[in-house]
Motif scaffolding. Structure first.
Motif, PDB file in Angstrom:
ATOM      1  N   ARG A 265       0.819  -1.033   0.089  1.00 50.71           N
ATOM      2  CA  ARG A 265       0.108  -0.019  -0.058  1.00 50.71           C
ATOM      3  C   ARG A 265       0.644   1.070  -0.057  1.00 50.71           C
ATOM      4  NH1 ARG A 265      -4.907  -0.924  -0.229  1.00 50.71           N
ATOM      5  NH2 ARG A 265      -5.815  -3.004   0.689  1.00 50.71           N
ATOM      6  N   THR A 266       0.426   2.189  -0.751  1.00 49.29           N
ATOM      7  CA  THR A 266       1.049   3.543  -0.653  1.00 49.29           C
ATOM      8  C   THR A 266       1.496   4.133   0.766  1.00 49.29           C
ATOM      9  OG1 THR A 266      -0.221   4.432  -2.275  1.00 49.29           O
ATOM     10  CG2 THR A 266       0.910   5.965  -1.310  1.00 49.29           C
ATOM     11  N   GLY A 267       2.674   4.531   0.855  1.00 47.16           N
ATOM     12  CA  GLY A 267       3.194   4.938   2.236  1.00 47.16           C
ATOM     13  C   GLY A 267       4.050   3.779   2.938  1.00 47.16           C
ATOM     14  N   GLU A 268       3.831   2.558   2.574  1.00 49.34           N
ATOM     15  CA  GLU A 268       4.352   1.424   3.222  1.00 49.34           C
ATOM     16  C   GLU A 268       5.967   1.567   2.919  1.00 49.34           C
ATOM     17  OE1 GLU A 268       1.303  -2.302   2.445  1.00 49.34           O
ATOM     18  OE2 GLU A 268       3.043  -2.724   3.968  1.00 49.34           O
ATOM     19  N   LYS A 269       6.775   1.126   4.040  1.00 51.48           N
ATOM     20  CA  LYS A 269       8.016   0.710   3.838  1.00 51.48           C
ATOM     21  C   LYS A 269       8.438  -0.787   3.207  1.00 51.48           C
ATOM     22  CE  LYS A 269      12.574   1.575   6.028  1.00 51.48           C
ATOM     23  NZ  LYS A 269      13.365   2.157   7.295  1.00 51.48           N
ATOM     24  N   VAL A 270       8.936  -0.702   2.113  1.00 51.20           N
ATOM     25  CA  VAL A 270       9.041  -2.083   1.316  1.00 51.20           C
ATOM     26  C   VAL A 270      10.713  -2.247   1.283  1.00 51.20           C
ATOM     27  CG1 VAL A 270       8.612  -3.409  -0.715  1.00 51.20           C
ATOM     28  CG2 VAL A 270       7.112  -1.390  -0.079  1.00 51.20           C
TER      29      VAL A 270
END
Lengths: 112, 113
Positions: free
Chosen positions: B14-19
């Motif tokens: 999701r947008t904003g997650e750290k990946v």
């Protein structure tokens, strides 16, 4: 500024005929050139390479030609087979660099 | 045979997650690379590492960072994922010396929603 150009996004040939994929480069310092092949959902795999001291390198059905004065290289596949259908990337590098500069790729379709 | 393994084939975030995207190579190669591949744009270099803890920005480093704590492992980090980072991510490794062949992993298809 694109240093390695593959001007044909796609190419379609008949099985058994010759496929010719082209690549142009602008950086005269490039001295080593590679071709990679990529199937969908897989990573690119190395196909064939050529050093600037040569003008031709052959490996089975695959031959790469280098024309330094024109800053042009080409990959010939003879005879083409349906399994050759993939995206082909041209890549170049220069002495002292660990990095490759890739073209945008040409999608080859070999029709049975 | 050189083996470059990427930890995930498909990821949805999701947008904003750290990946975190992980890559491991088993050939003791000094160099490791992260690329992204987008239709019509070819392979673009994000980051390059030539030794443990050493890194160099590629052509499109914005929005990404990397970590190389061990020679065999190179991680790509999306600090705050955005939809324009939806792409195929490819890891590669090579021996040190110019022009050496790069060996690629199978890729991670990342979708950021």
């Amino acid at each position: 500024d694109q240093q390695v150009k593959q001007n044909s996004p796609s190419l379609s040939v008949q099985e058994g005929r010759i496929s010719i994929l082209n690549c142009d480069y602008t950086n005269s310092m490039f001295d080593y050139f590679l071709w990679y092949k990529k199937y969908p959902a897989e990573g690119p795999t190395f196909l064939i390479s050529i050093s600037s001291i040569k003008d031709k390198n052959e490996d089975g059905r695959f031959t790469v030609f280098l024309n330094k004065s024109a800053k042009h290289l080409s990959l010939h596949i003879v005879p083409s087979q349906p399994g050759d259908s993939a995206v082909y990337f041209c890549a170049s590098t220069q002495g002292g660099s660990e990095k490759l500069v890739f073209g945008k790729g040409t999608k080859l379709t070999v029709n049975p | 045979d050189v083996k470059v393994t990427q930890s995930s084939r498909y990821l949805v975030k999701r947008t904003g997650e750290k990946v975190f995207l992980e890559c491991v190579q088993d050939m003791d190669h000094e160099n490791m690379f992260w690329y992204r591949q987008d239709p019509g744009l070819g392979l673009r270099l994000i980051y390059f590492s030539y030794d443990v803890k050493m890194k160099e920005k590629g052509d499109i480093p914005e929005g990404y960072s990397v970590s190389r704590e061990k020679k065999e492992r190179f991680s790509l980090i999306l600090e705050s994922a955005s939809t324009n980072q939806t792409s195929m991510y490819l890891c590669a490794s090579s021996e040190r010396s110019s022009g050496n062949i790069q060996y690629f992993g199978a890729g991670t298809r990342l979708s950021v929603l």
